[in-house]
Write an enzyme that holds these catalytic residues in place. Sequence first.
Site, short mmCIF file in Angstrom:
data_model
loop_
_atom_site.label_atom_id
_atom_site.label_comp_id
_atom_site.label_asym_id
_atom_site.label_seq_id
_atom_site.Cartn_x
_atom_site.Cartn_y
_atom_site.Cartn_z
N ARG A 1 32.36 43.61 30.15
CA ARG A 1 32.89 42.39 30.77
C ARG A 1 33.49 42.69 32.13
O ARG A 1 33.34 41.92 33.07
CB ARG A 1 33.91 41.72 29.85
CG ARG A 1 34.35 40.35 30.36
CD ARG A 1 35.14 39.60 29.31
NE ARG A 1 36.40 40.26 29.00
CZ ARG A 1 37.22 39.90 28.01
NH1 ARG A 1 36.89 38.88 27.22
NH2 ARG A 1 38.33 40.54 27.79
N LYS B 1 37.22 37.59 34.58
CA LYS B 1 38.62 37.79 34.16
C LYS B 1 39.41 38.28 35.37
O LYS B 1 39.55 39.47 35.59
CB LYS B 1 38.70 38.79 33.01
CG LYS B 1 39.99 38.68 32.21
CD LYS B 1 39.92 39.46 30.92
CE LYS B 1 41.21 39.37 30.14
NZ LYS B 1 41.41 38.08 29.47
N GLU C 1 39.00 25.72 27.26
CA GLU C 1 39.90 26.77 26.76
C GLU C 1 41.28 26.57 27.35
O GLU C 1 41.48 25.71 28.20
CB GLU C 1 39.36 28.16 27.11
CG GLU C 1 39.34 28.46 28.60
CD GLU C 1 39.07 29.94 28.92
OE1 GLU C 1 39.42 30.82 28.12
OE2 GLU C 1 38.51 30.20 30.00
C1 LIG Z 1 41.27 37.34 28.34
C2 LIG Z 1 41.07 35.87 28.20
C3 LIG Z 1 40.68 35.27 26.99
C4 LIG Z 1 40.57 36.03 25.69
O1 LIG Z 1 39.66 37.06 25.72
P1 LIG Z 1 39.73 38.24 24.63
O2 LIG Z 1 38.65 39.16 25.03
O3 LIG Z 1 39.51 37.61 23.31
O4 LIG Z 1 41.10 38.82 24.75
C5 LIG Z 1 40.43 33.91 26.99
N1 LIG Z 1 40.57 33.16 28.10
C6 LIG Z 1 40.97 33.70 29.28
C7 LIG Z 1 41.10 32.83 30.45
C8 LIG Z 1 41.24 35.07 29.36
O5 LIG Z 1 41.63 35.59 30.53
#
Ligand SMILES: *Cc1c(COP(=O)(O)O)cnc(C)c1O
Length: 333
Positions: free
Chosen positions: A78, A179, A213
């Site tokens: 990722r 991210k 989300e």
């Molecule tokens: C990191 C993150 C998540 C969750 O990802 P995981 O890999 O499950 O920890 C969800 N939404 C956002 C915006 C994030 O930055």
Amino acid sequence: MSREVPAVFGSVFSPEMPVIAFEDGAWQKVRWQSSAEMSFPPGAHALHYGSECFEGLKAFRQQNGDIVIFRPDDNIARMRQSARLLHMPVPEADTYRAALFELVKRAADIVPDAPNALYLRPTLVGTDPVIGKAGSGTTSALLYILASPVGDYFKVGSPMKLLVETGHMRCAPHMGRIKCGGNYASALPWVVDAKEKYGANQVLFCPGGDVQETGASNFMLIQGDEIITKPLTAEFLHGVTRASVLQIAPDLGYRVSERDFTVAELKQAVEGGAEAILTGTAAVISPVTAFVIDGKEVPVTGGQKRGLAIRKAITDIQYGITPDRYGWIHKVA
Ligand SMILES: *Cc1c(COP(=O)(O)O)cnc(C)c1O
């Protein structure tokens, strides 16, 4: 050696960290340095034009004493995707992975007992010291990894009230699966407002009614034996916890429906007894206790039983209580 965890999540770091530089068109050898401070040229690309992305994952001390990392390769993949999408140098998976494992090995003494964990925060920053490069990607970068002993983020029975926001996006739609810190900055005005005006813990971003989300975690509905969540698009972050829930769900008797759904459907499902959960590395699964929709509070009456059972199925694997049939756990020492 102390295996205490600080009261504040992510406030204490292991004393040393690996740093890998991308310079002169190549990734350099890892060097180890103090995690207390770091120097950057004030003109660094990351500080002006947002060439920054990060990861979050955990290492656990299992019941038998093994120290393991949960799904490291998914996190590495990722970050490589985030780097590519930000036009940054893409870290080499092998060097990155070796540094990650070496860090946990060196920090073994401070890996707390489960349910506490060592939270790992790989960070990639663009370092070109040229403020004229607004229209091009950085050609130099630093990848470093912080390690922080953390308590169990999840607290049984704590309220989780989500403000449903239909008028605004968390971030620009083409940035959602990256991210990066910029996306957090983008969401902040609504996150702060939701706390102040509604006492909400998080904002569920649903632009135009499309349920996406929250600011930092993915969202799912559990309706009967069906788990419903948005299919992967560029608009939101593809969580490793989300993927883990969807992978384990059929073995726990659930059907998985990755499909778009609206706030109206969400409201109807919750009023009809559906559960709602947030998923993310820090808390794994947090059951939602209430929504604020159009200024009105909608309580989740369906409870938390199913969400908590799915959570336990995943944490039991992380803590070494049940065997890992999915290839999620990678032993460090
Ligand atoms: C990191 C993150 C998540 C969750 O990802 P995981 O890999 O499950 O920890 C969800 N939404 C956002 C915006 C994030 O930055």
